[in-house]
Design a protein around this motif. Structure first.
Motif, mmCIF file in Angstrom:
data_model
loop_
_atom_site.group_PDB
_atom_site.id
_atom_site.type_symbol
_atom_site.label_atom_id
_atom_site.label_comp_id
_atom_site.label_asym_id
_atom_site.label_seq_id
_atom_site.Cartn_x
_atom_site.Cartn_y
_atom_site.Cartn_z
ATOM 1 N N THR A 52 -2.337 13.619 3.259
ATOM 2 C CA THR A 52 -3.026 14.675 2.493
ATOM 3 C C THR A 52 -2.072 15.840 2.255
ATOM 4 N N LYS A 53 -1.325 16.210 3.296
ATOM 5 C CA LYS A 53 -0.298 17.261 3.123
ATOM 6 C C LYS A 53 0.730 16.800 2.095
ATOM 7 N N GLY A 54 1.018 15.485 2.110
ATOM 8 C CA GLY A 54 1.964 14.916 1.142
ATOM 9 C C GLY A 54 1.454 15.098 -0.275
ATOM 10 N N PHE A 55 0.146 14.906 -0.467
ATOM 11 C CA PHE A 55 -0.408 15.114 -1.813
ATOM 12 C C PHE A 55 -0.285 16.589 -2.216
ATOM 13 N N THR A 74 8.295 10.837 -11.974
ATOM 14 C CA THR A 74 7.711 9.588 -11.471
ATOM 15 C C THR A 74 7.651 9.677 -9.948
ATOM 16 N N VAL A 75 6.490 9.375 -9.372
ATOM 17 C CA VAL A 75 6.367 9.476 -7.913
ATOM 18 C C VAL A 75 5.917 8.143 -7.322
ATOM 19 N N TYR A 76 6.500 7.822 -6.177
ATOM 20 C CA TYR A 76 6.165 6.566 -5.491
ATOM 21 C C TYR A 76 5.000 6.876 -4.551
ATOM 22 N N ALA A 77 3.781 6.642 -5.019
ATOM 23 C CA ALA A 77 2.611 7.041 -4.238
ATOM 24 C C ALA A 77 2.128 5.934 -3.306
ATOM 25 N N ASN A 82 2.952 -1.207 1.213
ATOM 26 C CA ASN A 82 2.042 -0.346 1.983
ATOM 27 C C ASN A 82 0.710 -1.032 2.295
ATOM 28 N N PHE A 83 0.356 -2.089 1.515
ATOM 29 C CA PHE A 83 -0.887 -2.822 1.823
ATOM 30 C C PHE A 83 -0.812 -3.465 3.206
ATOM 31 N N ARG A 84 0.423 -3.619 3.746
ATOM 32 C CA ARG A 84 0.580 -4.252 5.063
ATOM 33 C C ARG A 84 0.339 -3.280 6.211
ATOM 34 N N ARG A 85 0.140 -2.020 5.919
ATOM 35 C CA ARG A 85 -0.119 -1.049 6.998
ATOM 36 C C ARG A 85 -1.520 -1.276 7.567
ATOM 37 N N SER A 86 -1.872 -0.553 8.631
ATOM 38 C CA SER A 86 -3.171 -0.794 9.274
ATOM 39 C C SER A 86 -4.297 -0.577 8.250
ATOM 40 N N LYS A 87 -5.411 -1.289 8.487
ATOM 41 C CA LYS A 87 -6.534 -1.185 7.538
ATOM 42 C C LYS A 87 -6.978 0.275 7.416
ATOM 43 N N GLU A 88 -6.974 0.943 8.571
ATOM 44 C CA GLU A 88 -7.429 2.341 8.573
ATOM 45 C C GLU A 88 -6.554 3.204 7.637
ATOM 46 N N GLU A 89 -5.221 2.986 7.729
ATOM 47 C CA GLU A 89 -4.321 3.806 6.899
ATOM 48 C C GLU A 89 -4.422 3.427 5.414
ATOM 49 N N VAL A 90 -4.513 2.094 5.147
ATOM 50 C CA VAL A 90 -4.616 1.668 3.742
ATOM 51 C C VAL A 90 -5.913 2.218 3.149
ATOM 52 N N ASP A 91 -7.028 2.046 3.883
ATOM 53 C CA ASP A 91 -8.323 2.554 3.367
ATOM 54 C C ASP A 91 -8.246 4.058 3.130
ATOM 55 N N GLY A 92 -7.581 4.739 4.069
ATOM 56 C CA GLY A 92 -7.459 6.200 3.962
ATOM 57 C C GLY A 92 -6.669 6.601 2.721
ATOM 58 N N LEU A 93 -5.565 5.879 2.465
ATOM 59 C CA LEU A 93 -4.732 6.202 1.288
ATOM 60 C C LEU A 93 -5.482 5.902 -0.018
ATOM 61 N N ILE A 94 -6.238 4.797 -0.006
ATOM 62 C CA ILE A 94 -6.999 4.440 -1.222
ATOM 63 C C ILE A 94 -8.091 5.493 -1.462
ATOM 64 N N LYS A 95 -8.735 5.928 -0.358
ATOM 65 C CA LYS A 95 -9.783 6.946 -0.484
ATOM 66 C C LYS A 95 -9.184 8.262 -1.009
ATOM 67 N N LEU A 96 -7.998 8.573 -0.495
ATOM 68 C CA LEU A 96 -7.318 9.801 -0.949
ATOM 69 C C LEU A 96 -7.032 9.711 -2.460
ATOM 70 N N ALA A 97 -6.577 8.529 -2.895
ATOM 71 C CA ALA A 97 -6.290 8.350 -4.324
ATOM 72 C C ALA A 97 -7.582 8.490 -5.134
ATOM 73 N N GLU A 98 -8.672 7.926 -4.614
ATOM 74 C CA GLU A 98 -9.954 8.010 -5.333
ATOM 75 C C GLU A 98 -10.358 9.475 -5.509
ATOM 76 N N GLU A 99 -10.280 10.197 -4.387
ATOM 77 C CA GLU A 99 -10.642 11.626 -4.403
ATOM 78 C C GLU A 99 -9.779 12.413 -5.405
ATOM 79 N N ALA A 129 -11.340 -1.757 -7.665
ATOM 80 C CA ALA A 129 -11.904 -1.496 -9.001
ATOM 81 C C ALA A 129 -12.340 -0.036 -9.201
ATOM 82 N N ASN A 130 -12.909 0.589 -8.150
ATOM 83 C CA ASN A 130 -13.403 1.973 -8.335
ATOM 84 C C ASN A 130 -12.248 2.944 -8.621
ATOM 85 N N VAL A 131 -11.104 2.720 -7.957
ATOM 86 C CA VAL A 131 -9.949 3.607 -8.163
ATOM 87 C C VAL A 131 -9.275 3.267 -9.504
ATOM 88 N N ARG A 132 -9.213 1.964 -9.796
ATOM 89 C CA ARG A 132 -8.603 1.507 -11.059
ATOM 90 C C ARG A 132 -9.333 2.123 -12.258
#
Ligand code: FPP
Ligand code: MG
Length: 294
Positions: A52-55, A74-77, A82-99, A129-132
């Protein structure tokens, strides 16, 4: 935190930026925003707070780029790795992107006022799909903006981009839309996810890691590279000033290298141009589908 914010530069920093602006400023800067988790560790907070601080730092940096007159960023977000990281971190990053993409749409007026075109580069079929859908909407509403371009690499790796491009070209040849002799550097570039972008002039990686991590490998053959030990959430205007200064000192050598390696400007065959236009329509159609899909 909003994507577009007021300038945070003080008088002295503004003055230094102004002095550098009298020299060559890179048109396109790419960022590998690394070090969010090390920053989180250092501050005793969880990884997601680090991202979040990164964003927040990304939003601040985009404003500095506008202050500098840098037209493309261009930013490498989020890398496919990164999909190989823990489910918690991946879900968190996807949620951050959605927000953040929802926020971007809520603030569309600011985006339009600054004339920023937003492009997502990556394998969008891998994005939930929701983020896409939000990303597709952001791309649609900004597609005619032309003052600045922001490419967000999401579900991206260079090897995936190159593999998909080869498939696109093979398909074009199989369908008789293009012939093998039409395949050249320019056609290939126009089939990449970054088809709407120029090549980066400067690539900046934070956190002390000295590698490209599968980012824009095709596009950075003549880019100036700047590595800094600063962790991404701690990136500051002086880091950006140092990177632009490094670019200016390397400018003449970069120009000479580009001239030697691309002696003549390439121009696509009309068949290739028709194929590129067809791919463009196909991309638009996929985005429309993504927007309607949920
Ligand atoms: C690398 O640090 C950073 C990431 C994998 C994510 C970058 C994402 C952001 C800055 C937020 C951007 C969000 C949007 C919506 C555009 P790391 O996790 O590899 O940290 P480490 O190198 O210290 O382990
Ligand atoms: Mg890292």
């Amino acid at each position: 935190m909003s994507w577009i914010r007021e300038s945070t530069l003080n008088f002295f920093q503004m003055l230094v930026v102004k002095i550098l602006k009298s020299g060559h400023v890179p048109n396109h800067v790419a960022f590998i925003m690394d070090g969010n988790r090390r920053y989180a560790n250092k501050c005793n907070v969880n990884s997601l707070d680090g991202h979040t601080k990164g964003f927040d730092k990304l939003a601040e940096t985009l404003q500095w780029c506008l202050d500098f007159g840098i037209k493309e960023v261009t930013v490498y977000a989020f890398s496919i790795e990164n999909f190989r990281r823990s489910k918690e971190e991946v879900d968190g990053l996807i949620k951050l992107a959605e927000e953040k993409f929802q926020r971007l749409l809520d603030e569309r007026d600011k985006l339009m006022e600054h004339g920023v075109k937003v492009c997502i580069i990556g394998n969008i079929s891998m994005i939930p799909a929701n983020v896409r859908k939000l990303m597709a909407e952001a791309m649609r509403i900004t597609k005619n903006n032309n003052k600045a371009l922001l490419n967000v690499a999401f579900a991206y790796t260079s090897r995936d981009e190159i593999t998909q491009t080869v498939k696109t070209i093979v398909q074009g040849v199989n369908d008789n839309n293009i012939q093998p002799e039409d395949v050249d550097n320019e056609l290939f570039s126009k089939c990449l996810y970054t088809s709407e972008s120029s090549n980066p002039d400067l690539i900046i990686r934070t956190s002390g890691e000295v590698r490209f991590s599968d980012f824009l490998l095709w596009q950075i053959s003549h880019a100036c590279v700047y590595f800094t030990n600063t962790l991404w959430p701690e990136f500051n205007i002086w880091d950006l000033i140092a990177a632009v200064f490094h670019y200016q000192r390397s400018y003449t050598d970069l120009q000479v290298a580009q001239l030697y390696e691309h002696p003549q400007s390439l121009s696509c065959h009309s068949r290739a141009i028709a194929y590129i236009n067809m791919l463009d329509c196909e991309r638009q159609r996929m985005l429309e589908l993504a927007e309607k899909s949920c």
